[in-house]
Design an enzyme around this catalytic site. Structure first.
Site, PDB file in Angstrom:
ATOM      1  N   ASP A  37       0.819  -1.222   0.000  1.00 45.61           N
ATOM      2  CA  ASP A  37       0.000   0.000   0.000  1.00 45.61           C
ATOM      3  C   ASP A  37       0.849   1.265   0.000  1.00 45.61           C
ATOM      4  OD1 ASP A  37       0.746  -0.399   2.681  1.00 45.61           O
ATOM      5  OD2 ASP A  37      -1.223   0.116   3.499  1.00 45.61           O
ATOM      6  N   GLY A 126      -3.934  -6.934  14.298  1.00 47.68           N
ATOM      7  CA  GLY A 126      -3.727  -6.557  12.902  1.00 47.68           C
ATOM      8  C   GLY A 126      -5.004  -6.581  12.093  1.00 47.68           C
ATOM      9  N   SER A 128      -7.206  -4.029  12.273  1.00 46.96           N
ATOM     10  CA  SER A 128      -7.549  -2.619  12.035  1.00 46.96           C
ATOM     11  C   SER A 128      -8.650  -2.077  12.923  1.00 46.96           C
ATOM     12  CB  SER A 128      -7.907  -2.377  10.565  1.00 46.96           C
ATOM     13  OG  SER A 128      -6.793  -2.640   9.780  1.00 46.96           O
ATOM     14  N   ASP A 174      -6.456   0.336   5.266  1.00 49.67           N
ATOM     15  CA  ASP A 174      -7.316  -0.056   6.383  1.00 49.67           C
ATOM     16  C   ASP A 174      -8.558   0.827   6.469  1.00 49.67           C
ATOM     17  OD1 ASP A 174      -5.209  -1.722   6.771  1.00 49.67           O
ATOM     18  OD2 ASP A 174      -4.478  -0.760   8.596  1.00 49.67           O
ATOM     19  N   TYR A 223       8.765  -1.981  10.641  1.00 53.50           N
ATOM     20  CA  TYR A 223       7.880  -1.444   9.594  1.00 53.50           C
ATOM     21  C   TYR A 223       8.545  -0.225   8.949  1.00 53.50           C
ATOM     22  CZ  TYR A 223       3.718   0.830   7.564  1.00 53.50           C
ATOM     23  OH  TYR A 223       2.821   1.439   6.716  1.00 53.50           O
TER      24      TYR A 223
END
Length: 382
Positions: A37, A126, A128, A174, A223
């Protein structure tokens, strides 16, 4: 008691009058398209039937009052006429405050409101829960005050709030799937144009989410490192994002790149191609091909992007050994723990649940949590 009933009764009890609206926004699971994304690529998530629900009503002044039913009915109150700043102690408040602050930048045409919030999206898995909350709060003000904002704008507003107010760097997926999800469909999202295409899930397919319950620790720092490595790759190719690099171009010069960056770039390029193909496979009802693509995706996350952990790999192996070519399974989410997602025929759910409950804890010492989900509608009144 449903989330709607719970929030409505708490609203009446606390504020002394009935709520006029109930709004829901769902969590999500990403079927394929991981770490694509923020590279302007493609993702294929679906909204799930776990959601944030807010019972609410307009006020005739400029005050926003909020009750968090899931946090021992903690309260927050702030004025739209004062600068909205972060709450010292209540992290949940900052999602609400951030969304409202960024909404004000988009559209000044709303006043105060009373809100009671509850949700059942598992936190830290995870799935969201934060995006679900952001989209729900945005939708509350859009509905109460008839603001001329569409789902994509509400999603972008939530992403801005999370990036700039809460301080967490996230992509747009998300929030977008929470705002725009479609019942019984996944959504192929182009993260550059924000264009979406609804993809029907094969009849009789179940979306199974299994939480490894392995506590994610590295997720934030790693991340950010992955993002930097991807940006380094895009700069090498003199492109704005990895989306703009073809596999052919990459293969010709891969040997010139730093070996770690090479692996990261290869994951993103191949994952983008897999995601677009997966949308076609699903639309044709081809669970076998979808399963192959999910397996390739997982291997790429494990070997090239290096974001899986042994517990997650174990879960994937158990499920794959059970279902064979009847569907697919892969890690989903940011990595370093969290969940796996499986797309399988409904009749295989009991066998998968049995296999996982018999083997996972024995191999890892951790008990999993098992969710069977329905692809659900995006945010709106409930």
């Amino acid at each position: 008691m449903s989330l709607k009933d719970k929030t409505q009764s708490l609203f009446a009890e606390t504020f002394g009058y009935p709520a006029t609206h109930a709004i829901q926004a769902p969590g999500r699971v990403n079927l394929i398209g991981e770490h694509t994304d923020y590279n302007d690529g493609f993702v294929l998530p679906c909204a799930i039937d776990y959601q944030t629900v807010i019972s609410c009503a307009k006020r005739d002044d400029r005050i926003v009052r909020v009750i968090a039913a899931d946090y021992d009915n903690q309260t927050d109150e702030f004025s739209l006429d004062e600068p909205i700043v972060a709450h010292d102690t209540q992290q949940w408040s900052n999602y609400v405050r951030g969304v409202v602050k960024h909404l004000q930048m988009r559209n000044k045409g709303f006043g105060g409101a009373d809100l009671v919030i509850a949700g059942n999206v598992p936190q830290g898995a995870g799935l969201s829960s934060s995006a679900s909350l952001e989209v729900a709060v945005g939708t509350v003000f859009q509905q109460l005050y008839h603001l001329p904002l569409d789902g994509a704008q509400i999603a972008l507003n939530g992403q801005e709030a999370e990036n700039q107010f809460v301080g967490c760097n996230c992509g747009i997926m998300d929030q977008l799937i929470s705002a725009l999800g479609k019942k019984e469909h996944a959504l192929l999202i182009d993260c550059r144009s924000l264009g979406t295409k609804a993809v029907p899930l094969p009849k009789g397919a179940a979306v199974v989410i299994i939480n490894s319950n392995f506590k994610r620790t590295l997720v934030g720092s790693e991340y950010n490192t992955r993002r930097e490595q991807c940006e380094t790759g895009a700069r090498f190719f003199q492109q704005p994002a990895l989306r703009d690099v073809s596999l052919n171009e990459f293969n010709k010069v891969a040997h010139e790149l730093d070996p770690v960056v090479t692996k990261r770039v290869r994951h993103v390029l191949t994952e983008n191609a897999r995601t677009v193909e997966a949308a076609s496979a699903l639309a044709q009802g081809d669970l076998k091909r979808m399963g192959e693509l999910m397996a390739e995706s997982h291997a790429s996350m494990r070997d090239d992007f290096e974001i899986t952990v042994p517990q997650i790999d174990t879960l994937v192996e158990i499920v794959k050994a059970t279902i064979g070519d009847k569907g697919g399974v892969r890690m989903t989410g940011g990595g370093f723990g969290g969940c796996v997602v499986a797309l399988i025929p409904e009749e295989w759910v009991p066998a998968v649940q049995d296999a996982v409950s018999q083997q996972y804890e024995a191999k890892t010492g951790i008990k999993e949590t098992f969710y069977v989900c329905k692809p659900s509608q995006g945010a709106g009144q409930c």
